[in-house]
Scaffold this active site. Structure first.
Site, PDB file in Angstrom:
ATOM      1  N   ARG A  93       1.487  -4.507  12.249  1.00 15.50           N
ATOM      2  CA  ARG A  93       0.911  -5.816  11.894  1.00 15.50           C
ATOM      3  C   ARG A  93       1.229  -6.135  10.449  1.00 15.50           C
ATOM      4  O   ARG A  93       0.450  -6.772   9.754  1.00 15.50           O
ATOM      5  CB  ARG A  93      -0.588  -5.791  12.099  1.00 15.50           C
ATOM      6  CG  ARG A  93      -1.260  -4.647  11.366  1.00 15.50           C
ATOM      7  CD  ARG A  93      -2.702  -4.899  11.295  1.00 15.50           C
ATOM      8  NE  ARG A  93      -3.373  -3.735  10.769  1.00 15.50           N
ATOM      9  CZ  ARG A  93      -4.633  -3.731  10.421  1.00 15.50           C
ATOM     10  NH1 ARG A  93      -5.341  -4.817  10.565  1.00 15.50           N
ATOM     11  NH2 ARG A  93      -5.197  -2.651   9.959  1.00 15.50           N
ATOM     12  N   LYS A 113      -0.160  -7.652   5.328  1.00 15.16           N
ATOM     13  CA  LYS A 113      -0.880  -6.927   6.383  1.00 15.16           C
ATOM     14  C   LYS A 113      -1.673  -7.957   7.178  1.00 15.16           C
ATOM     15  O   LYS A 113      -2.458  -8.705   6.594  1.00 15.16           O
ATOM     16  CB  LYS A 113      -1.830  -5.931   5.714  1.00 15.16           C
ATOM     17  CG  LYS A 113      -2.418  -4.889   6.618  1.00 15.16           C
ATOM     18  CD  LYS A 113      -2.982  -3.789   5.720  1.00 15.16           C
ATOM     19  CE  LYS A 113      -3.743  -2.723   6.448  1.00 15.16           C
ATOM     20  NZ  LYS A 113      -4.192  -1.691   5.500  1.00 15.16           N
ATOM     21  N   ARG A 176      -0.033  -7.534  -0.407  1.00 13.73           N
ATOM     22  CA  ARG A 176      -0.253  -6.455  -1.373  1.00 13.73           C
ATOM     23  C   ARG A 176       1.054  -6.009  -2.002  1.00 13.73           C
ATOM     24  O   ARG A 176       2.139  -6.244  -1.472  1.00 13.73           O
ATOM     25  CB  ARG A 176      -0.990  -5.283  -0.718  1.00 13.73           C
ATOM     26  CG  ARG A 176      -0.126  -4.454   0.189  1.00 13.73           C
ATOM     27  CD  ARG A 176      -0.912  -3.273   0.763  1.00 13.73           C
ATOM     28  NE  ARG A 176      -0.073  -2.495   1.654  1.00 13.73           N
ATOM     29  CZ  ARG A 176      -0.530  -1.644   2.553  1.00 13.73           C
ATOM     30  NH1 ARG A 176      -1.830  -1.455   2.697  1.00 13.73           N
ATOM     31  NH2 ARG A 176       0.299  -0.955   3.308  1.00 13.73           N
ATOM     32  N   ASP A 252       0.852   9.238   7.698  1.00 16.61           N
ATOM     33  CA  ASP A 252       1.450   7.910   7.509  1.00 16.61           C
ATOM     34  C   ASP A 252       0.717   7.128   6.413  1.00 16.61           C
ATOM     35  O   ASP A 252       1.173   6.064   6.008  1.00 16.61           O
ATOM     36  CB  ASP A 252       1.463   7.114   8.818  1.00 16.61           C
ATOM     37  CG  ASP A 252       0.106   7.074   9.485  1.00 16.61           C
ATOM     38  OD1 ASP A 252      -0.441   8.153   9.774  1.00 16.61           O
ATOM     39  OD2 ASP A 252      -0.423   5.968   9.702  1.00 16.61           O
ATOM     40  N   ASN A 253      -0.406   7.652   5.953  1.00 17.10           N
ATOM     41  CA  ASN A 253      -1.112   7.023   4.840  1.00 17.10           C
ATOM     42  C   ASN A 253      -0.980   7.844   3.562  1.00 17.10           C
ATOM     43  O   ASN A 253      -1.770   7.705   2.638  1.00 17.10           O
ATOM     44  CB  ASN A 253      -2.592   6.830   5.188  1.00 17.10           C
ATOM     45  CG  ASN A 253      -2.784   5.799   6.293  1.00 17.10           C
ATOM     46  OD1 ASN A 253      -1.945   4.924   6.492  1.00 17.10           O
ATOM     47  ND2 ASN A 253      -3.886   5.899   7.024  1.00 17.10           N
TER      48      ASN A 253
END
Ligand code: AMP
Ligand code: MG
Length: 496
Positions: A93, A113, A176, A252-253
């Site tokens: 997304r 996002k 962002r 993944d973060n």
């Protein structure tokens, strides 16, 4: 300052990294409007803020329109989520609009996002809603103001849509800015498919972008690992020192740049509790406050695995051995960063051997007596100024604190004897690192609920306070306090 239409986006990722993304465009939304613009950040990036705030800005920052020269795309990645490997995640997304090179020559990603479905959406709707988007804005600015590496919100765009999240909520897009969106999971995607050449290409790109001094060195992949390890160790130490719980430290973060990314079910602790967990989906406390350093090391082990063939192409046993040695260093690197930070919070200068015990003893009585972490450190500044009451008042049984404070004063006296220094300067330095205002959970919830109902007043006030976390402001005493006595435990949700 540059108008948006003629803004020079660069697209190094689009240009150099084919196969790591799909070119994509954001969804059209009914009524894109810029609800909040981070003017300071916009100006620092070289944007003319008014160009971003208008209709063209809203179209671009919602993803519906690509700015001239940009090649928007959705990145692919994989990741371990709560310990289980998902071989295919990716921007489900989100969109990388392009890269901005600011007037100081620093390159950042502009990323959206909530900009609609992509080929990586799986079952998701590709959207985001206002509450969580504002939350990410608030937490990012709070972290930035405390000197912690983080992605930052440039803007919040409302879409004019209602989005179903167990009930309808206003849709929004977060724009962002990040040093990059390279994640441990990006490496994992290609490593899991055995695509070593692509892992090498990605590592070289990461080196050029984040650690250019390594380019061309024979051991550059091992050194890349070291750099990421050290950057992440320093980052998580800083999280611990302000009581931040990320809440979803999936691989993944975890970034290659060493920035905090993806504020979902995050929260700040109030009372000091190593076991603190806020996320409703973290049922076993995997990502609890005190577990974060160990989880980071686990994530770095997953990163190391992707680099084995790069470190020693002809001899994977040798590659594993070298990376394992480097991974082991994490514990010391982290500990040094953490203890150094605590020393600063305690107003101590040069290291003394007793410092670790002194710090641990304070944390241990704080845990025992459920003392507010942020208020405690702030009150130590007063203690140094000769006023013990604010700190003592935080303890049910002040005797334990008094005994600790005696040792603390003696430690300071030894330092003053050796190195000089005075109490006023020491206390002032402490007030510059121990925040007064953090995003208190109950204040965040209150501000977001009002914002979703159309009133941005509380959000703006909270944003202003956490953006200036050290200087006391008049008439906002409650913002420096924990949740009222008897409040229900704070729970955060992932449904962003
Ligand atoms: P996160 O929990 O935000 O780090 O996201 C984990 C993965 O789920 C990423 O691949 C996201 O792109 C994807 N994702 C999260 N929410 C949505 C959504 N509403 N629609 C599509 N994909 C999503
Ligand atoms: Mg994520």
């Amino acid at each position: 300052m540059t108008e948006l239409a003629s803004f020079p986006f660069d697209n190094s990722f689009a240009r150099e990294m084919e196969g790591f993304y799909v070119r994509w465009q954001g969804a059209r939304v009914p009524r894109p409007e810029v609800l909040r613009l981070n003017r300071d950040l916009a100006a620092a990036l070289g944007f003319e803020p008014s160009a971003l705030a208008g209709a063209e800005g809203a179209a671009v920052l919602s993803g519906a329109q690509a700015p001239e020269g940009a090649l928007p795309l959705a990145m692919v990645y994989a990741g371990h989520q709560f310990g289980g490997f998902s071989p295919q995640l990716g921007d489900g997304r989100a969109l990388l609009v392009g890269e901005i090179v600011d007037p100081r020559g620093r390159r950042s990603d502009l990323h959206l996002k909530g900009s609609g479905r992509t080929p990586f959406s799986r079952g998701g709707d590709g959207k985001a809603v206002l509450g969580p988007v504002l939350r990410e804005y608030l937490f990012g600015e709070a972290m930035h103001a405390m000197g912690i590496a983080t992605t930052r919100a440039l803007a919040v765009v409302t879409t004019g849509e209602e989005v179903d999240r167990n009930g309808y909520e206003p849709g929004a897009v977060l724009a962002r800015v990040a040093a990059s969106h390279l994640r441990v999971g990006t490496f994992q995607y290609f490593a899991a498919r055995g695509e070593t050449d692509r892992v090498r290409q990605l590592a070289d790109y990461a080196i050029t972008r984040h650690y250019p001094e390594l380019a061309g060195r024979a051991e550059r992949y091992l050194e890349l690992f070291r750099q990421v390890r050290d950057a992440q160790a320093a980052l998580v130490a800083q999280w611990m020192l302000v009581g931040f719980v990320h809440g979803v430290m999936n691989t993944d973060n975890t970034t290659i740049s060493g920035e905090t990314i993806d504020y979902g079910p995050c929260a700040f602790i109030d009372r000091y509790d190593p076991k603190a967990v806020f996320s409703s989906i973290d049922r076993f406390g995997r990502y609890g406050y005190g577990n974060q350093p160990a989880i980071l090391q686990w994530n770095l082990a997953r990163f190391a695995e992707t680099l084995i063939d790069l470190v020693a192409p002809a001899d994977s046993a040798a590659g594993i051995a070298q990376l394992t040695e480097e991974l082991k260093v994490f514990g010391d690197t982290y500990q040094i960063a953490w203890l150094g930070g605590l020393r600063t919070k305690l107003g101590l200068g040069a290291a003394m051997p007793e410092d670790e015990d002194l710090a641990e003893a304070l944390l241990s009585i704080a845990a025992e007596q459920e003392v507010d972490f942020t208020r405690l450190f702030r009150a130590l500044g007063d203690l140094v100024r000769g006023k013990a009451a604010p700190a003592r008042g935080l303890f049910r049984d002040p005797a334990a604190f008094d005994a600790w404070a005696e040792g603390y004063r003696a430690r300071i006296a030894r330092e003053e004897e050796r190195d000089g220094g005075d109490a006023a300067a020491r206390a002032q330095a402490m007030d510059r690192v121990n925040p007064l205002y953090i995003p208190r959970n109950h204040k965040v919830e209150e501000a977001l609920a009002a914002a979703v109902a159309g009133d941005m007043g509380l959000f703006d006030r909270l944003l202003d306070l956490v953006s200036h976390p050290y200087a006391p402001q008049e008439g906002v005493e409650s913002y420096a306090l924990g949740a009222p006595e008897g409040a229900a435990p704070h729970v955060t949700f992932c449904g962003t």
